[in-house]
Design an enzyme around this catalytic site. Structure first.
Site, mmCIF file in Angstrom:
data_model
loop_
_atom_site.group_PDB
_atom_site.id
_atom_site.type_symbol
_atom_site.label_atom_id
_atom_site.label_comp_id
_atom_site.label_asym_id
_atom_site.label_seq_id
_atom_site.Cartn_x
_atom_site.Cartn_y
_atom_site.Cartn_z
ATOM 1 C CB ALA A 87 -0.979 -0.032 1.175
ATOM 2 C CG ASP A 134 -3.369 -3.405 1.087
ATOM 3 O OD1 ASP A 134 -2.973 -4.411 1.711
ATOM 4 O OD2 ASP A 134 -2.813 -2.966 0.074
HETATM 5 O O1 MRU Z 1 -1.175 -7.299 -3.303
HETATM 6 P P1 MRU Z 1 -0.076 -6.607 -2.536
HETATM 7 O O2 MRU Z 1 1.220 -7.332 -2.579
HETATM 8 O O3 MRU Z 1 0.046 -5.158 -2.930
HETATM 9 O O4 MRU Z 1 -0.581 -6.642 -1.034
HETATM 10 C C1 MRU Z 1 0.213 -6.062 -0.038
HETATM 11 C C2 MRU Z 1 -0.333 -6.238 1.325
HETATM 12 O O5 MRU Z 1 -1.384 -6.806 1.515
HETATM 13 C C3 MRU Z 1 0.427 -5.635 2.444
HETATM 14 O O6 MRU Z 1 0.255 -6.372 3.616
HETATM 15 C C4 MRU Z 1 -0.085 -4.202 2.683
HETATM 16 O O7 MRU Z 1 -0.076 -3.466 1.493
HETATM 17 C C5 MRU Z 1 0.711 -3.487 3.699
HETATM 18 S S1 MRU Z 1 2.338 -3.174 3.078
HETATM 19 C C6 MRU Z 1 3.169 -2.202 4.142
#
Ligand code: MRU
Length: 351
Positions: A53, A238
Site C-alpha cells: 500500500a 491496505d
Molecule cells: O497485493 P499486494 O502485494 O500489494 O498486497 C500487499 C499487502 O497486503 C500488504 O500487507 C499491505 O499493502 C501493507 S504493506 C506495508
C-alpha cells in the site's frame, strides 16, 4: 539501528524519472525499470511491478510529477486540466490500498500554490511523501517492538517491508526493530499464495538484511500457533476503516481467527495514510478481485485441472475485535474501536 538491517529501496527518483525494482522478478533477478510516463506507472501498479500500500502511493506521487512534466510541455499554463486523464488512470490502478488515493489527493492539494513550471514543486512534494513514510515506519518500528515481550516468536504475512513501502517497512519494520533490540527470537513468514510475497519478497528482504526467517505454507499457520512457537502475528494493512476493521492480504483474517483461538496476539502496523475515516466499517472497503489465472497457475505453468475455475480476492477484512493493537506513527491503538480510532486521528486522548 544498524544499516545492515535496512538496505533495500524499491522506489526512487533517478535520472529525471521513476525507478522501480521489478518485484515480479524477485528473488531470481533484480531488475530496475525506468518510467517517464504516468500511464506506464499505472500499468506497473496494476501488474505488481510495485506493490504494497505505501509503495503504491509513493510511486503514484512520483507519477504525478511525470504527468505534470508532460502536461506542462504540451499545454503550458493549462497543465492542471491536461493532467486529469493521467490522475484518473493512476486512481484506477488498484482499488483497495487507500494510500494510493491519499497520495493523489495530497499531490493535487499542492497544485494550487504552483505558478509556472510545476515539476520542482511536485517533485518536492513526492519526495516529502516518500521521506515521511520512512520516518513513520521507523517510529512504528519502535512503538511496535516495545509491545513485544519475552523474546517473542513472530509470524508475518505477505510482504510489508522496504519493498512494500518507502523503506524499512510497517510490520516488517517492527520485526526489524524487534530483531535488532533483541526482542524477537524467531521470525516465521507465510509463503502467501498466490503471489508468494512471503516466499519471494519477505524472505529475500530478511535474508539480505541478516535476519533469519523460516517460511511456511499458509495452511501451516494454525499448527505453528498450536506448537507455541509464536506469540505475535504482525501484519500490515491496505486500508483501515473508521471502526478499526482492517483490510489486508488474503489470508490475514484466517490468521486473526487462528491467533485468537490459540492465545496468540495480533498486531497491525500501518501509517495513518492507510486509515480511511470515510469508510465506516470493513464491509464497505472495496476488495480487489484479481485474474483467476493467478490461482490456476504457478510461475506461468498451469497447475489446476483444466476446466476448474478460481476465486481470487486479493484482500480480506479482519474485524477490529480480533485485533490486539494497531500501531501507527501517531501512537498505538489497543483493542481498536471507532471511538479510539477517531481519537487517534483527531489527536485527542481516548482511554
Ligand atoms: O497485493 P499486494 O502485494 O500489494 O498486497 C500487499 C499487502 O497486503 C500488504 O500487507 C499491505 O499493502 C501493507 S504493506 C506495508
Amino acid at each position: 539501528m544498524s544499516s545492515s538491517h535496512d538496505t533495500i529501496r524499491a522506489v526512487s527518483w533517478q535520472n529525471d524519472g521513476l525507478q522501480l525494482l521489478d518485484q515480479r522478478a524477485l528473488p531470481a533477478s533484480e531488475n530496475q525499470l525506468h518510467y517517464t510516463e504516468a500511464t506506464a506507472v499505472a500499468q506497473a501498479i496494476r501488474d505488481m511491478v510495485v506493490r504494497g500500500a505505501p509503495a503504491i502511493g509513493i510511486a503514484a506521487a512520483y507519477a504525478v510529477v511525470l504527468a505534470a512534466r508532460q502536461a506542462y510541455a504540451r499545454a503550458g499554463a493549462n497543465w492542471r486540466h491536461e493532467i486529469e486523464m493521467d490522475l484518473q488512470a493512476l486512481a484506477a490502478a488498484r482499488p483497495t490500498a487507500v494510500n494510493l488515493f491519499w497520495a493523489l489527493r495530497r499531490m493535487r492539494a499542492a497544485f494550487d500554490a504552483i505558478q509556472g513550471d510545476p515539476v520542482a514543486a511536485l517533485l518536492a512534494e513526492a519526495r516529502a511523501i516518500h521521506d515521511e513514510d520512512i520516518q513513520a515506519n521507523r517510529r512504528m518500528g519502535e512503538l511496535g517492538a516495545a509491545l513485544l515481550t519475552d523474546m517473542a516468536g513472530v509470524l508475518t504475512h505477505c510482504n510489508t517491508g522496504s519493498l512494500a513501502t518507502g523503506g524499512y517497512g510497517t510490520a516488517l519494520g517492527v520485526i526489524r526493530s524487534g530483531w535488532v533490540n533483541g526482542r524477537i527470537r524467531a521470525v516465521y513468514a507465510d509463503e502467501t499464495r498466490p503471489w508468494l510475497q512471503g516466499a519471494r519478497l519477505t524472505a529475500w528482504e530478511l535474508v539480505r538484511d541478516d535476519i533469519p526467517v523460516t517460511l511456511l505454507a499458509d495452511s501451516a499457520a494454525a499448527q505453528l500457533m498450536r506448537s507455541g512457537r509464536v506469540q505475535w502475528v504482525i501484519v500490515g494493512s491496505d486500508r483501515i476503516a473508521a471502526n478499526g476493521d482492517v483490510a489486508n492480504k488474503i489470508g490475514t483474517y484466517s490468521l486473526a481467527v487462528n491467533a485468537r483461538h490459540h492465545g496468540v496476539r495480533f498486531m497491525v502496523v500501518a501509517p495513518t495514510s492507510t486509515i480511511d475515516m470515510q469508510i465506516t466499517c470493513g464491509a464497505d472497503i472495496p476488495i480487489e478481485n484479481r485474474d483467476p489465472a493467478e490461482v490456476l497457475s504457478l510461475g506461468g505453468q498451469r497447475i489446476a485441472a483444466i476446466g476448474a475455475e478460481a476465486w481470487n480476492p486479493a484482500f480480506d477484512v479482519t474485524p477490529a475485535e480480533l485485533i490486539d493493537a494497531i500501531v501507527t506513527e501517531r501512537g498505538v491503538v489497543e483493542r481498536p474501536t471507532a471511538a479510539k480510532m477517531s481519537a487517534l486521528m483527531n489527536g485527542t486522548d481516548c482511554a
